[in-house]
Design a protein around this motif. Structure first.
Motif, PDB file in Angstrom:
ATOM      1  N   GLU A  13       0.819  -1.219   0.000  1.00  0.00           N
ATOM      2  CA  GLU A  13       0.000   0.000   0.000  1.00  0.00           C
ATOM      3  C   GLU A  13       0.849   1.265   0.000  1.00  0.00           C
ATOM      4  OE1 GLU A  13      -2.967  -0.376  -0.850  1.00  0.00           O
ATOM      5  OE2 GLU A  13      -2.828  -2.536  -0.579  1.00  0.00           O
ATOM      6  N   ASP A  14       1.943   1.272   0.751  1.00  0.00           N
ATOM      7  CA  ASP A  14       2.831   2.443   0.707  1.00  0.00           C
ATOM      8  C   ASP A  14       3.419   2.615  -0.689  1.00  0.00           C
ATOM      9  OD1 ASP A  14       3.181   3.910   3.307  1.00  0.00           O
ATOM     10  OD2 ASP A  14       3.461   1.874   4.034  1.00  0.00           O
ATOM     11  N   THR A  73      -6.945  -5.479  -7.077  1.00  0.00           N
ATOM     12  CA  THR A  73      -8.150  -5.292  -7.877  1.00  0.00           C
ATOM     13  C   THR A  73      -9.364  -5.681  -7.038  1.00  0.00           C
ATOM     14  OG1 THR A  73      -7.949  -7.529  -8.769  1.00  0.00           O
ATOM     15  CG2 THR A  73      -6.892  -5.758 -10.013  1.00  0.00           C
ATOM     16  N   ASP A  74     -10.546  -5.518  -7.597  1.00  0.00           N
ATOM     17  CA  ASP A  74     -11.768  -5.793  -6.846  1.00  0.00           C
ATOM     18  C   ASP A  74     -11.880  -7.249  -6.405  1.00  0.00           C
ATOM     19  OD1 ASP A  74     -12.508  -3.170  -7.081  1.00  0.00           O
ATOM     20  OD2 ASP A  74     -13.848  -3.494  -8.796  1.00  0.00           O
ATOM     21  N   ASP A  75     -11.241  -8.168  -7.137  1.00  0.00           N
ATOM     22  CA  ASP A  75     -11.316  -9.588  -6.759  1.00  0.00           C
ATOM     23  C   ASP A  75     -10.236  -9.990  -5.759  1.00  0.00           C
ATOM     24  OD1 ASP A  75      -9.052  -9.598  -8.294  1.00  0.00           O
ATOM     25  OD2 ASP A  75      -9.776 -11.055  -9.771  1.00  0.00           O
ATOM     26  N   GLY A  76      -9.461  -9.013  -5.276  1.00  0.00           N
ATOM     27  CA  GLY A  76      -8.455  -9.289  -4.263  1.00  0.00           C
ATOM     28  C   GLY A  76      -7.081  -9.611  -4.792  1.00  0.00           C
ATOM     29  N   ALA A  77      -6.941  -9.762  -6.101  1.00  0.00           N
ATOM     30  CA  ALA A  77      -5.638 -10.080  -6.685  1.00  0.00           C
ATOM     31  C   ALA A  77      -4.762  -8.834  -6.745  1.00  0.00           C
ATOM     32  CB  ALA A  77      -5.820 -10.657  -8.083  1.00  0.00           C
ATOM     33  N   TYR A  78      -3.459  -9.015  -6.644  1.00  0.00           N
ATOM     34  CA  TYR A  78      -2.547  -7.886  -6.758  1.00  0.00           C
ATOM     35  C   TYR A  78      -2.556  -7.322  -8.177  1.00  0.00           C
ATOM     36  CZ  TYR A  78      -0.132  -8.266  -2.236  1.00  0.00           C
ATOM     37  OH  TYR A  78       0.181  -8.248  -0.906  1.00  0.00           O
ATOM     38  N   ARG A  79      -2.441  -6.016  -8.282  1.00  0.00           N
ATOM     39  CA  ARG A  79      -2.247  -5.376  -9.584  1.00  0.00           C
ATOM     40  C   ARG A  79      -0.853  -5.732 -10.113  1.00  0.00           C
ATOM     41  NH1 ARG A  79      -6.449  -2.019 -10.219  1.00  0.00           N
ATOM     42  NH2 ARG A  79      -7.463  -1.249  -8.309  1.00  0.00           N
ATOM     43  N   ALA A  80      -0.671  -5.563 -11.407  1.00  0.00           N
ATOM     44  CA  ALA A  80       0.584  -5.953 -12.051  1.00  0.00           C
ATOM     45  C   ALA A  80       1.781  -5.253 -11.439  1.00  0.00           C
ATOM     46  CB  ALA A  80       0.504  -5.672 -13.548  1.00  0.00           C
ATOM     47  N   VAL A  81       1.644  -3.988 -11.108  1.00  0.00           N
ATOM     48  CA  VAL A  81       2.785  -3.245 -10.560  1.00  0.00           C
ATOM     49  C   VAL A  81       3.163  -3.780  -9.185  1.00  0.00           C
ATOM     50  CG1 VAL A  81       1.375  -1.406  -9.510  1.00  0.00           C
ATOM     51  CG2 VAL A  81       3.754  -0.942 -10.182  1.00  0.00           C
ATOM     52  N   ALA A  82       2.184  -4.188  -8.399  1.00  0.00           N
ATOM     53  CA  ALA A  82       2.479  -4.764  -7.090  1.00  0.00           C
ATOM     54  C   ALA A  82       3.176  -6.112  -7.242  1.00  0.00           C
ATOM     55  CB  ALA A  82       1.197  -4.906  -6.278  1.00  0.00           C
TER      56      ALA A  82
END
Length: 277
Positions: free
Chosen positions: A144-145, A157-166
């Motif tokens: 998050e930071d 994302t809304d389904d709880g998966a990490y975004r690509a950058v994360a």
């Protein structure tokens, strides 16, 4: 250089000393947090709490220094300097540096073993140089930071998966840590009630090569430990495979219809190492 005692590291606010011992008892190592978990107005009181729990008679700390990590504020800040002044009067020499961004910052922590928390864009970009610092024993990443430093709004994302950058940041920190023989700590799972989701993510951390996973609530510890503990069948399979390798001698060989080589044997060795914790 590894000092982490097990897979589940548990954060505890430094201004809540009544929770210190409980956090230590329920985890493999406790991270006493002087940074995000403590409001700016309460940081001096939090440092006082760390000093106070050492005992008025000086008999020794309530917490085991070998299993205690103090998360300190970012380098270059006034709070960082105050944190170091506090720690000089304690037996604690394992620290987590919040928002680590360069190898030069680690020079100010000579005499401490450091988990560098890479949670900004600059920290992720410099992860390899940070991991190479001699007093760094591990790297952790913060989702998050990181997204906040990018001007984003959420790591998932809304389904709880990490975004690509994360996911990119997670992989970057893992590769940097392991390239220099250091521990890699997976980020916290902030949806506390979702223990099933935590277990899935922790199992992925195990399979990917993370040494441990940080927790923000005692209820998360069991799920992380469960993910890291191999099953009886996994231990048996690894034991049989290594025995077959010893019998076969060196080189590639077949075992139960599969071709076995060096990397597969290392996977088996890793399974047995996790079984002893």
């Amino acid at each position: 250089m590894s000092f982490l005692m097990g897979p589940a590291l548990l954060f505890c606010p430094a201004d809540r000393p009544e929770r210190y011992q409980k956090a230590a008892e329920r985890s493999d190592a406790v991270i006493v947090d002087l940074e995000d978990a403590v409001a700016p107005a309460d940081k001096q009181r939090a440092r006082g709490a760390i000093l106070a729990q050492l005992g008025a008679t000086g008999d020794g700390p309530e917490l085991d220094p070998s299993r205690t990590i103090i998360r300190i504020n970012p380098a270059g800040t006034e709070e960082f300097e105050k944190d170091l002044h506090c720690l000089k009067h304690t037996p604690y020499r394992h620290v987590m540096l919040a928002k680590a961004e360069s190898a030069a910052q680690l020079e100010e922590l000579e005499g401490y073993s450091v988990i560098a928390l890479c949670e900004t864009a600059l920290g992720i970009v410099n992860a390899a140089a940070i991991a190479a610092a001699p007093n760094v024993v591990g790297l952790m990443w913060g989702a998050e930071d990181l997204l906040a430093s990018l001007g984003g709004t959420s790591s998932r994302t809304d389904d709880g998966a990490y975004r690509a950058v994360a996911l990119h940041a997670r992989s970057t920190v893992l590769l940097a840590a392991r390239a220099f023989g250091k521990d890699a700590v997976d980020s916290v799972y902030v949806n506390i009630p979702d223990l099933d989701g935590l277990a899935v993510e922790a199992r992925d951390a195990v399979a990917s090569g993370f040494s441990s996973k940080a927790c923000i609530h005692p209820n998360q510890v069991a799920a992380v430990r469960g993910a890291y503990a191999p099953s009886e069948s996994e231990v048996a399979e690894a034991t049989q495979l290594l025995a077959a390798a010893a019998a076969a001698g060196s080189g590639v060989f077949q075992h139960e219809g599969k071709m076995i080589d060096g990397p597969i044997l290392k996977h088996a060795e890793s399974t047995l190492r996790r079984a002893v914790h």
